[in-house]
Design an enzyme around this catalytic site. Structure first.
Site, PDB file in Angstrom:
ATOM      1  N   ARG A 293      -7.517   6.615  11.506  1.00 50.13           N
ATOM      2  CA  ARG A 293      -6.428   5.692  10.481  1.00 50.13           C
ATOM      3  C   ARG A 293      -8.211   5.963   9.543  1.00 50.13           C
ATOM      4  NH1 ARG A 293      -5.128   1.689  13.677  1.00 50.13           N
ATOM      5  NH2 ARG A 293      -6.846   0.265  13.683  1.00 50.13           N
TER       6      ARG A 293
ATOM      7  N   ARG B  76     -12.167   2.415 -11.104  1.00 50.88           N
ATOM      8  CA  ARG B  76     -13.230   3.560 -11.955  1.00 50.88           C
ATOM      9  C   ARG B  76     -14.684   2.553 -11.920  1.00 50.88           C
ATOM     10  NH1 ARG B  76      -8.838   5.598 -16.074  1.00 50.88           N
ATOM     11  NH2 ARG B  76      -8.948   3.152 -16.609  1.00 50.88           N
TER      12      ARG B  76
ATOM     13  N   LYS C 235      -4.762  -0.223   6.693  1.00 54.75           N
ATOM     14  CA  LYS C 235      -5.600  -1.126   7.039  1.00 54.75           C
ATOM     15  C   LYS C 235      -6.806  -1.228   6.329  1.00 54.75           C
ATOM     16  CE  LYS C 235      -7.973  -2.340  11.431  1.00 54.75           C
ATOM     17  NZ  LYS C 235      -7.399  -4.442  11.998  1.00 54.75           N
TER      18      LYS C 235
ATOM     19  N   GLU D  71       4.938  -7.459  13.229  1.00 54.54           N
ATOM     20  CA  GLU D  71       3.889  -7.551  14.530  1.00 54.54           C
ATOM     21  C   GLU D  71       2.651  -9.136  14.218  1.00 54.54           C
ATOM     22  OE1 GLU D  71       0.194  -4.879  13.112  1.00 54.54           O
ATOM     23  OE2 GLU D  71       0.597  -5.659  10.212  1.00 54.54           O
TER      24      GLU D  71
HETATM   25  N1  PMP Z   1      -1.645  -5.153  13.350  1.00 52.96           N
HETATM   26  C1  PMP Z   1      -3.036  -5.992  12.652  1.00 52.96           C
HETATM   27  C2  PMP Z   1      -2.771  -6.528  11.288  1.00 52.96           C
HETATM   28  C3  PMP Z   1      -3.996  -5.311  13.193  1.00 52.96           C
HETATM   29  O1  PMP Z   1      -5.176  -6.198  12.335  1.00 52.96           O
HETATM   30  C4  PMP Z   1      -4.837  -5.293  13.762  1.00 52.96           C
HETATM   31  C5  PMP Z   1      -6.369  -5.232  14.765  1.00 52.96           C
HETATM   32  N2  PMP Z   1      -6.958  -3.878  14.199  1.00 52.96           N
HETATM   33  C6  PMP Z   1      -3.843  -4.640  15.013  1.00 52.96           C
HETATM   34  C7  PMP Z   1      -2.065  -4.925  14.715  1.00 52.96           C
HETATM   35  C8  PMP Z   1      -3.625  -4.133  16.409  1.00 52.96           C
HETATM   36  O2  PMP Z   1      -4.656  -2.479  16.398  1.00 52.96           O
HETATM   37  P1  PMP Z   1      -5.483  -1.594  16.858  1.00 52.96           P
HETATM   38  O3  PMP Z   1      -5.066  -2.051  18.403  1.00 52.96           O
HETATM   39  O4  PMP Z   1      -5.984  -0.213  15.777  1.00 52.96           O
HETATM   40  O5  PMP Z   1      -6.707  -2.667  17.013  1.00 52.96           O
END
Ligand code: PMP
Length: 291
Positions: A46, A99, A144, A177
């Site tokens: 990822r 850059r 991320k 989420e």
């Molecule tokens: N959504 C967000 C915005 C996050 O920051 C995280 C934490 N990484 C998650 C979901 C959960 O992802 P993971 O299970 O890969 O930690």
């Protein structure tokens, strides 16, 4: 820090690093148990995709990252903990143009983290935030990146409301989420979670839960969800590397029927067992090792 182990107080980056100045960089939060990183290759995969989406070339390949993570875990004070792997765009001129940044910085922090411990015991209290999750046409939530202001604005709302976590909707009003975790509900014995394309990070813990549901014979699918689905769910829970699995007690003041619910408890138990199987009595992750 760029390949050298050092005490946290000595690990510093320049004020000209674009990671600090503009949130230009990527990161992963990774847990280790019994001194072995859980699902390390998925995290590194990822990280690689996030970096590629930002046209940021990682200074190290997967094998070197794997070794650096193993070394950091070996030097950590505890057998279990949390790692933060960060790659910044690096030092550049003032001005956003990447850059001018010649060399990315890479560091890995080993620490303790149990931010959700209390909520896990009593059930988390959620609100639905007014702040909407940014769309993929602005800043794709699947990246991320070091820029977390969008979820931070939602978390501020949760704090003000005395809640543990904020659920973010997308521009169309669909559930995406939490500010730092993915969300599941149980409806009529089925496990449902929003598709990542609705505006969620493709969580590693989310993927693990879907995998466990399949092995336990629990019907699960990705499905667009609205606030109504959350308010009327039989169960709801959050997943994340830091959070692990956290049952939800209420959403906007509407108590869930079950907390922790029966499906949550089965999945949580299976999650713990999986961690033991994958991490106990295993050597620290080494190059190319399958997970
Ligand atoms: N959504 C967000 C915005 C996050 O920051 C995280 C934490 N990484 C998650 C979901 C959960 O992802 P993971 O299970 O890969 O930690």
């Amino acid at each position: 820090m760029n390949g050298r182990l050092m005490p946290a107080a000595e690990a510093t980056v320049s004020v000209f690093d674009h990671g600090l100045l503009y949130g230009d960089g990527v990161f992963e939060g990774i847990r280790f148990y019994h001194r072995r990183a859980f699902r390390l290759q998925a995290h590194l995969a990822r990280l690689t995709l996030s970096a590629r989406a930002l046209a940021l070339s990682l200074p190290w390949d997967q094998a070197a990252l794997t070794r650096a993570v193993a070394e950091t875990i070996t030097a950590a004070p505890d057998d279990a903990g949390y790692l933060r792997l960060v790659v910044t765009r690096g030092v550049g001129a003032l001005g956003i143009d990447p850059r001018s940044c010649r060399q990315p910085n890479l560091f890995i922090i080993a620490d303790r983290l149990d931010a959700m411990a209390e909520a896990r015991r009593r059930g988390a209290r959620l609100i639905i935030a007014a702040t909407r999750r940014l769309g993929a046409d602005g800043l794709d939530p699947r990246i991320k990146s070091l820029n977390y202001l969008n979820p931070i604005l939602a978390r501020l709302e949760a704090n003000r409301a005395g809640a543990d976590e904020a659920v973010m909707l997308n521009a169309a009003g669909r559930v995406t989420e939490g500010s730092a975790d993915n969300l599941f509900i149980v409806q009529g014995g089925r496990l449902l979670t929003p598709p990542a394309s609705d505006g969620a990070l493709a969580g590693i813990t989310r993927a693990v839960v879907l995998e466990l549901a399949a092995t336990l014979g629990i019907a699960a699918c990705e499905q667009p969800l609205t606030p109504y689905d959350l308010y009327t769910a039989d169960e709801c829970f959050l997943t994340g590397t830091a959070a692990e699995l956290v049952p939800v007690a209420d959403i906007d003041g509407r108590p869930l029927s079950h907390c922790p619910g029966p499906l949550f408890s089965r999945l949580d138990q299976a999650f713990r067992a999986l961690i033991e199987r994958e991490c106990r009595n295993k050597p620290p992750a080494v190059t190319g090792e399958a997970e």
